[in-house]
Enzyme design. Sequence first.
Site, PDB file in Angstrom:
ATOM      1  N   LYS A  74       4.301  13.494  14.542  1.00 59.43           N
ATOM      2  CA  LYS A  74       3.052  14.209  14.253  1.00 59.43           C
ATOM      3  C   LYS A  74       2.906  15.460  15.103  1.00 59.43           C
ATOM      4  O   LYS A  74       2.374  16.468  14.645  1.00 59.43           O
ATOM      5  CB  LYS A  74       1.845  13.298  14.493  1.00 59.43           C
ATOM      6  CG  LYS A  74       1.626  12.308  13.381  1.00 59.43           C
ATOM      7  CD  LYS A  74       0.185  11.840  13.362  1.00 59.43           C
ATOM      8  CE  LYS A  74      -0.093  10.938  12.174  1.00 59.43           C
ATOM      9  NZ  LYS A  74      -1.446  10.416  12.166  1.00 59.43           N
ATOM     10  N   LYS A 127       9.069   8.748   3.532  1.00 62.95           N
ATOM     11  CA  LYS A 127       7.887   7.920   3.267  1.00 62.95           C
ATOM     12  C   LYS A 127       6.888   8.664   2.370  1.00 62.95           C
ATOM     13  O   LYS A 127       6.714   9.872   2.532  1.00 62.95           O
ATOM     14  CB  LYS A 127       7.235   7.604   4.626  1.00 62.95           C
ATOM     15  CG  LYS A 127       6.157   6.565   4.585  1.00 62.95           C
ATOM     16  CD  LYS A 127       5.564   6.332   5.962  1.00 62.95           C
ATOM     17  CE  LYS A 127       4.624   7.451   6.362  1.00 62.95           C
ATOM     18  NZ  LYS A 127       3.809   7.176   7.540  1.00 62.95           N
ATOM     19  N   LYS A 132       0.338  11.415   2.532  1.00 60.03           N
ATOM     20  CA  LYS A 132      -0.650  12.396   2.056  1.00 60.03           C
ATOM     21  C   LYS A 132      -0.337  13.782   2.600  1.00 60.03           C
ATOM     22  O   LYS A 132      -0.861  14.776   2.092  1.00 60.03           O
ATOM     23  CB  LYS A 132      -2.059  11.967   2.443  1.00 60.03           C
ATOM     24  CG  LYS A 132      -2.302  11.897   3.931  1.00 60.03           C
ATOM     25  CD  LYS A 132      -3.658  11.268   4.219  1.00 60.03           C
ATOM     26  CE  LYS A 132      -3.652  10.644   5.598  1.00 60.03           C
ATOM     27  NZ  LYS A 132      -4.521   9.523   5.742  1.00 60.03           N
TER      28      LYS A 132
HETATM   29  P1  TYM Z   1      -2.712   5.148   8.405  1.00 60.73           P
HETATM   30  O1  TYM Z   1      -4.131   5.567   8.210  1.00 60.73           O
HETATM   31  O2  TYM Z   1      -1.666   6.194   8.543  1.00 60.73           O
HETATM   32  O3  TYM Z   1      -2.265   4.185   7.243  1.00 60.73           O
HETATM   33  C1  TYM Z   1      -3.050   3.062   6.869  1.00 60.73           C
HETATM   34  C2  TYM Z   1      -2.158   1.906   6.444  1.00 60.73           C
HETATM   35  O4  TYM Z   1      -1.345   2.289   5.316  1.00 60.73           O
HETATM   36  C3  TYM Z   1       0.020   1.979   5.599  1.00 60.73           C
HETATM   37  N1  TYM Z   1       0.873   2.980   4.931  1.00 60.73           N
HETATM   38  C4  TYM Z   1       1.926   2.669   4.176  1.00 60.73           C
HETATM   39  N2  TYM Z   1       2.442   1.491   3.824  1.00 60.73           N
HETATM   40  C5  TYM Z   1       3.535   1.495   3.020  1.00 60.73           C
HETATM   41  N3  TYM Z   1       4.113   2.645   2.562  1.00 60.73           N
HETATM   42  C6  TYM Z   1       3.626   3.860   2.889  1.00 60.73           C
HETATM   43  N4  TYM Z   1       4.174   4.971   2.425  1.00 60.73           N
HETATM   44  C7  TYM Z   1       2.472   3.903   3.742  1.00 60.73           C
HETATM   45  N5  TYM Z   1       1.716   4.922   4.260  1.00 60.73           N
HETATM   46  C8  TYM Z   1       0.748   4.334   4.987  1.00 60.73           C
HETATM   47  C9  TYM Z   1       0.129   2.067   7.118  1.00 60.73           C
HETATM   48  O5  TYM Z   1       1.243   1.347   7.595  1.00 60.73           O
HETATM   49  C10 TYM Z   1      -1.186   1.468   7.555  1.00 60.73           C
HETATM   50  O6  TYM Z   1      -1.110   0.054   7.559  1.00 60.73           O
HETATM   51  N6  TYM Z   1      -2.566   3.817  13.232  1.00 60.73           N
HETATM   52  C11 TYM Z   1      -2.991   3.396  11.913  1.00 60.73           C
HETATM   53  C12 TYM Z   1      -4.463   3.091  11.809  1.00 60.73           C
HETATM   54  C13 TYM Z   1      -4.985   2.118  12.804  1.00 60.73           C
HETATM   55  C14 TYM Z   1      -4.776   0.706  12.806  1.00 60.73           C
HETATM   56  C15 TYM Z   1      -5.503   0.220  13.909  1.00 60.73           C
HETATM   57  C16 TYM Z   1      -4.038  -0.145  11.975  1.00 60.73           C
HETATM   58  C17 TYM Z   1      -5.776   2.409  13.874  1.00 60.73           C
HETATM   59  N7  TYM Z   1      -6.098   1.276  14.538  1.00 60.73           N
HETATM   60  C18 TYM Z   1      -5.512  -1.171  14.228  1.00 60.73           C
HETATM   61  C19 TYM Z   1      -4.062  -1.512  12.293  1.00 60.73           C
HETATM   62  C20 TYM Z   1      -4.773  -1.988  13.391  1.00 60.73           C
HETATM   63  C21 TYM Z   1      -2.689   4.524  10.933  1.00 60.73           C
HETATM   64  O7  TYM Z   1      -2.618   5.679  11.285  1.00 60.73           O
HETATM   65  O8  TYM Z   1      -2.612   4.139   9.650  1.00 60.73           O
END
Ligand code: TYM
Length: 339
Positions: free
Chosen positions: A118, A201, A204
């Site tokens: 990032k 991957k 967005k």
């Molecule tokens: P974020 O907002 O980037 O994504 C949210 C969830 O979607 C999953 N994801 C995917 N899964 C499969 N294929 C993909 N292409 C794909 N893109 C996104 C992510 O693995 C995630 O589960 N750090 C986290 C948010 C967070 C969090 C937490 C998660 C903050 N605190 C505590 C769990 C527990 C994040 O940026 O996810």
Amino acid sequence: MSEGQFTPRVFSGIQPSGGLTLGNYLGAMKRFVDMQEDAYETIYCMVDLHAITVWQDPAKLRHATRELCAGFIAAGLDPEKSILFNQSQVAEHAQLGWIFNCVARMGWMKRMTQFKDKAGKNAENASLGLFGYPALMAADILLYHTTHVPVGEDQKQHLELTRDIAIKFNNDFGVDFFPITEPVIEGAATRVMSLRDGTKKMSKSDPSDMSRINLTDDADAIAKKIRKAKTDPEPLPSEFKGLEDRPEARNLVNIYAALSDQSVDAVMLEVGGQQFGQFKPMLADLAVDKLAPISGEMSRLMEDPGEIDRILAGGANRARAIATPILQKTYEIVGMVGA
Ligand code: TYM
């Protein structure tokens, strides 16, 4: 740590940074719904404090937070059964996050590949929040003594760090206070890939909108993106291992399996031998069938933002009722007077 010491409890979060994709849906939201139906207490959070680790336009952040809540409900989460809330309404996240900033080590944080991705080449100009992000994520999870965290594959390293923080806290203070949380990274779609490049991957932030399916896409857009998805000229094999060196084909099969709640082996039995000319329309129909109602319901819910705000406020109250005593106890363990 003794088995069964902690009530089974699920926590997960999604950033309200705009633009939910099929990856978020299959890797996270759909699985959140499945776990809600199991015998777990389920807590799902719009992690707005995480979103602002990179610049967010305030009006868009507010909109994206409400839209994410609408997305959760449209996907099947029930605000009565699950706790749905936004992170900044429960101040204990930031408070425990600070404690964990003092537990996590610089060396651990420097190894986080998502920070490197990032921040890119301009790491000196990244926010301190982006660097410390995984300690706040550990706080999100451990604030509820969470035992299970459903996420996509890309969050695995952050969950390992969460375990390291819990272990170090427990060791440093000679307590058995925080659980060693289990990541739940399961199913056919833990890493949904770009429709234009099966080695990247689905995200967005990809400049090409054709690379992803957005949860707000209508039926025509979904069908068009699948029709134009990159593939190869070979027919589909009858066993999944025949897809090892065919990332784009494998991705479409994984998406089909996850959307239809089947194992990839069952899908291969069904579609083995087909050409993409046959398989893609089937996948497009399935995707439209499953996703178009979600986007329709999201727009309907967005017509009443007041109701969404009420749901978030109610969820925050319920979340706080669990979080406050755990933070209090943490302060006491650390040695804060007045705790
Ligand atoms: P974020 O907002 O980037 O994504 C949210 C969830 O979607 C999953 N994801 C995917 N899964 C499969 N294929 C993909 N292409 C794909 N893109 C996104 C992510 O693995 C995630 O589960 N750090 C986290 C948010 C967070 C969090 C937490 C998660 C903050 N605190 C505590 C769990 C527990 C994040 O940026 O996810």
